[in-house]
Design a protein around this motif. Structure first.
Motif, mmCIF file in Angstrom:
data_model
loop_
_atom_site.group_PDB
_atom_site.id
_atom_site.type_symbol
_atom_site.label_atom_id
_atom_site.label_comp_id
_atom_site.label_asym_id
_atom_site.label_seq_id
_atom_site.Cartn_x
_atom_site.Cartn_y
_atom_site.Cartn_z
ATOM 1 N N ASP A 25 6.010 -1.816 -7.248
ATOM 2 C CA ASP A 25 7.196 -1.210 -6.639
ATOM 3 C C ASP A 25 6.811 -0.282 -5.491
ATOM 4 O OD1 ASP A 25 10.125 -0.598 -6.680
ATOM 5 O OD2 ASP A 25 9.392 1.401 -7.189
ATOM 6 N N LYS A 26 5.789 0.553 -5.712
ATOM 7 C CA LYS A 26 5.354 1.480 -4.665
ATOM 8 C C LYS A 26 4.768 0.739 -3.466
ATOM 9 C CE LYS A 26 4.378 5.386 -7.743
ATOM 10 N NZ LYS A 26 3.306 6.234 -8.342
ATOM 11 N N TYR A 27 4.013 -0.322 -3.749
ATOM 12 C CA TYR A 27 3.431 -1.097 -2.638
ATOM 13 C C TYR A 27 4.515 -1.788 -1.829
ATOM 14 C CZ TYR A 27 0.940 -4.727 -0.107
ATOM 15 O OH TYR A 27 0.479 -5.548 0.895
ATOM 16 N N GLU A 28 5.475 -2.388 -2.493
ATOM 17 C CA GLU A 28 6.534 -3.112 -1.791
ATOM 18 C C GLU A 28 7.330 -2.190 -0.876
ATOM 19 O OE1 GLU A 28 8.701 -4.952 -4.982
ATOM 20 O OE2 GLU A 28 7.648 -6.881 -4.691
ATOM 21 N N LYS A 29 7.483 -0.928 -1.253
ATOM 22 C CA LYS A 29 8.290 -0.002 -0.468
ATOM 23 C C LYS A 29 7.665 0.326 0.891
ATOM 24 C CE LYS A 29 10.843 2.114 -4.270
ATOM 25 N NZ LYS A 29 11.071 3.329 -5.096
ATOM 26 N N TYR A 30 6.406 -0.029 1.079
ATOM 27 C CA TYR A 30 5.786 0.149 2.393
ATOM 28 C C TYR A 30 6.281 -0.885 3.404
ATOM 29 C CZ TYR A 30 2.373 3.647 0.865
ATOM 30 O OH TYR A 30 1.778 4.797 0.403
ATOM 31 N N HIS A 31 6.863 -1.955 2.935
ATOM 32 C CA HIS A 31 7.183 -3.080 3.803
ATOM 33 C C HIS A 31 8.657 -3.090 4.196
ATOM 34 C CE1 HIS A 31 3.191 -4.802 3.452
ATOM 35 N NE2 HIS A 31 3.225 -4.374 2.199
ATOM 36 N N THR A 32 8.908 -3.666 5.371
ATOM 37 C CA THR A 32 10.228 -3.613 5.989
ATOM 38 C C THR A 32 11.317 -4.163 5.076
ATOM 39 O OG1 THR A 32 9.149 -3.905 8.135
ATOM 40 C CG2 THR A 32 11.535 -4.245 8.056
ATOM 41 N N THR A 33 11.029 -5.246 4.384
ATOM 42 C CA THR A 33 12.031 -5.868 3.515
ATOM 43 C C THR A 33 12.440 -4.975 2.346
ATOM 44 O OG1 THR A 33 10.245 -7.014 2.343
ATOM 45 C CG2 THR A 33 11.394 -8.242 4.082
ATOM 46 N N HIS A 34 11.643 -3.910 2.111
ATOM 47 C CA HIS A 34 11.959 -2.985 1.017
ATOM 48 C C HIS A 34 12.171 -1.565 1.548
ATOM 49 C CE1 HIS A 34 10.233 -6.375 -1.184
ATOM 50 N NE2 HIS A 34 10.829 -5.904 -2.269
ATOM 51 N N GLY A 35 12.505 -1.463 2.832
ATOM 52 C CA GLY A 35 12.842 -0.166 3.410
ATOM 53 C C GLY A 35 11.718 0.550 4.135
ATOM 54 N N GLY A 36 10.523 -0.044 4.175
ATOM 55 C CA GLY A 36 9.398 0.590 4.857
ATOM 56 C C GLY A 36 9.434 0.371 6.358
ATOM 57 N N ASP A 37 8.469 0.962 7.058
ATOM 58 C CA ASP A 37 8.363 0.788 8.506
ATOM 59 C C ASP A 37 6.905 0.915 8.925
ATOM 60 O OD1 ASP A 37 7.782 3.711 9.375
ATOM 61 O OD2 ASP A 37 9.603 3.896 8.174
#
Length: 213
Positions: A25-37
């Protein structure tokens, strides 16, 4: 320059399903599809890369072995033979010999390091910012024997902020590692080059391969 942290003993641990799910979950949040930039990934690159390899290393090792890279295969050559040949080629191109000090930047779990050290007799230092991968590297060193610990060691550190003084090595190489750098130019000009620059300009050697990143 930071202070190197040498991992002396293996730490082989298992993790609960809840911990793994939390890391995903924490890793995915780094990515654009999960709100990261992009900027957040650059600022927290070390945490992002560590989370990735905490999750992926066991899969890499299961399917790939201990050398996390590719090599072209000759006719009638197995995958393992092609990997070994490529690592021997790097040692020869670097001109490594007994007594030389060489740095493996982003050494993974140490497959290339062990092969190159045993093939050349040079002392290879493996730099890695992921503690779990270093624990696996030490585990495989223990299984290798051949006095491998006398011609190799592992240091936990970030190649963007090298834990070594200038002119520490006769040669340096990296295999598919600097693709993780937040600054592709700075990782060489600020991080990597100074640790071997005086020797590189007076006969030392360097090798970079980035074929899978």
């Amino acid at each position: 320059m930071t202070t190197p942290t040498q991992m002396l003993t293996p730490t082989i641990t298992s993790r609960s399903a809840d911990t793994v799910a939390e890391d995903i979950d924490k890793y995915e949040k780094y990515h654009t599809t999960h709100g990261g930039d992009v900027e957040s990934r650059k600022k927290q690159y070390a945490d992002m890369v560590n989370k990735y390899y905490d999750l992926a290393t066991s899969f890499y090792e299961y399917g790939w072995g201990t050398s996390f890279h590719f090599a072209h295969r000759l006719k009638h050559e197995s995958h393992t033979e092609s990997i070994r040949r490529h690592e021997h080629y790097l040692a020869l191109r670097l001109g490594l010999k007994p007594g030389d000090k060489c740095l493996d930047i982003g050494c993974g779990i140490g497959g290339p390091l062990r092969e190159i050290a045993l093939f050349s007799g040079a002392h290879i230092t493996g730099l890695n910012n992921n503690a779990y991968q270093i624990s696996r590297a030490l585990y495989h060193n223990g299984r290798t024997g051949h006095s491998i610990d006398q011609i190799s060691k592992f240091v936990k550190g970030d190649f963007m902020n090298m834990p070594f003084g200038d002119d520490s090595f006769d040669a340096v190489y990296q295999i598919d590692a600097t693709c993780h750098a937040p600054d592709q130019v700075g990782c060489y000009t600020v991080g990597i080059t100074p640790v071997a620059l005086p020797r590189l300009t007076s006969g030392g050697s360097a090798s970079w391969t980035d074929c899978s990143c």
